[in-house]
Design an enzyme around this catalytic site. Structure first.
Site, PDB file in Angstrom:
ATOM      1  N   GLY A 192      14.915 -30.856  48.867  1.00  0.00           N
ATOM      2  CA  GLY A 192      13.502 -30.790  49.203  1.00  0.00           C
ATOM      3  C   GLY A 192      13.061 -31.780  50.257  1.00  0.00           C
ATOM      4  N   SER A 220      19.316 -30.101  41.842  1.00  0.00           N
ATOM      5  CA  SER A 220      18.030 -30.727  41.558  1.00  0.00           C
ATOM      6  C   SER A 220      17.009 -29.655  41.179  1.00  0.00           C
ATOM      7  CB  SER A 220      17.545 -31.480  42.795  1.00  0.00           C
ATOM      8  OG  SER A 220      17.327 -30.554  43.858  1.00  0.00           O
ATOM      9  N   GLY A 221      15.748 -30.084  41.059  1.00  0.00           N
ATOM     10  CA  GLY A 221      14.695 -29.120  40.781  1.00  0.00           C
ATOM     11  C   GLY A 221      14.562 -28.076  41.870  1.00  0.00           C
ATOM     12  N   HIS A 222      14.664 -28.518  43.116  1.00  0.00           N
ATOM     13  CA  HIS A 222      14.602 -27.561  44.227  1.00  0.00           C
ATOM     14  C   HIS A 222      15.768 -26.582  44.145  1.00  0.00           C
ATOM     15  CE1 HIS A 222      13.499 -25.981  48.097  1.00  0.00           C
ATOM     16  NE2 HIS A 222      14.668 -26.293  48.605  1.00  0.00           N
ATOM     17  N   HIS A 277       0.055 -14.758  61.122  1.00  0.00           N
ATOM     18  CA  HIS A 277       0.708 -14.177  62.293  1.00  0.00           C
ATOM     19  C   HIS A 277       0.960 -15.219  63.386  1.00  0.00           C
ATOM     20  CE1 HIS A 277      -2.885 -14.285  64.899  1.00  0.00           C
ATOM     21  NE2 HIS A 277      -3.559 -14.078  63.761  1.00  0.00           N
ATOM     22  N   HIS A 305       8.710 -28.197  55.906  1.00  0.00           N
ATOM     23  CA  HIS A 305       8.440 -27.794  54.528  1.00  0.00           C
ATOM     24  C   HIS A 305       6.956 -27.475  54.396  1.00  0.00           C
ATOM     25  CE1 HIS A 305       8.836 -28.813  49.925  1.00  0.00           C
ATOM     26  NE2 HIS A 305       8.196 -27.682  50.143  1.00  0.00           N
TER      27      HIS A 305
END
Length: 200
Positions: A60, A7-9, A125, A134
């Site tokens: 994704g 896929s695009g991911h 941090h 995600h």
């Protein structure tokens, strides 16, 4: 190295591997209608030999990525990052996680398994991300933020220091988070407001 997800991911994961001179051996996908991907013949039922090479789940959607991880019988690759990403030496990256071009992860942060730190995202941090999170492009997580399993932090979202976000929540694009967010909440706006809850 294998890529699971044509896929695009998957294309971005391919670029990450290329930036590190990591050879792609096979591409897998459950969709039998996809036969070719970036010059590779797509495999729909990987064999034992193919599964001996480590794989990145290039999916994704957080929910589907977790579903695939549960049933996948092959080896999961160690985390990979694009050569342009800036990563402190004092971080932990869980297996299967990917760090996209231009992303920054600073000291003391701990990233779970199968997470996506997308292009240009900033993880400051001592941030804690659980598995399957995600962080979308250009989102900014300031110091000591924690994000629960499966949560999606949208493009350009900003989260102030010390915030705790629950599991499987959805933070809308451009949202500014200034208070803790419970599990399954959908949050949008500046400042962020809960507009509904997702089904568990």
């Amino acid at each position: 190295m294998n890529i699971y997800g044509a896929s695009g991911h998957g294309k971005v994961v391919f670029d990450i591997l290329s930036s590190r001179n990591i050879q792609v051996d096979s591409v897998f996908d459950d969709n039998t209608e996809i036969e070719e991907f970036l010059g590779f013949k797509v495999t729909h039922e990987p064999n034992e030999h193919q599964l001996k090479a480590p794989s990145i789940l290039a999916i994704g959607n957080n929910t589907i990525r977790k579903q695939v991880a549960r049933r996948f019988t092959g080896l999961i690759a160690e985390a990979v990052s694009h050569s342009s990403a800036i990563l402190s030496k004092e971080i932990e990256l869980g297996d299967g996680s990917v760090v996209m071009p231009g992303a920054i992860i600073n000291a003391g942060s701990k990233i779970g398994k199968h997470c996506i730190i997308n292009s240009g995202a900033v993880v400051e941090h001592d941030v804690r991300l659980e598995n399957f999170v995600h962080i979308a492009p250009n989102a900014v997580l300031t110091g000591n933020v924690s994000v629960g399993e499966g949560t999606q932090v949208g493009t350009g979202a900003s989260i102030i220091p010390g915030i705790k976000i629950g599991k499987w929540a959805a933070i809308g694009a451009g949202t500014v988070i200034i208070e803790d967010i419970p599990d399954f909440a959908v949050v949008v706006g500046n400042p962020g407001k809960i507009i509904k809850y997702l089904n568990e």
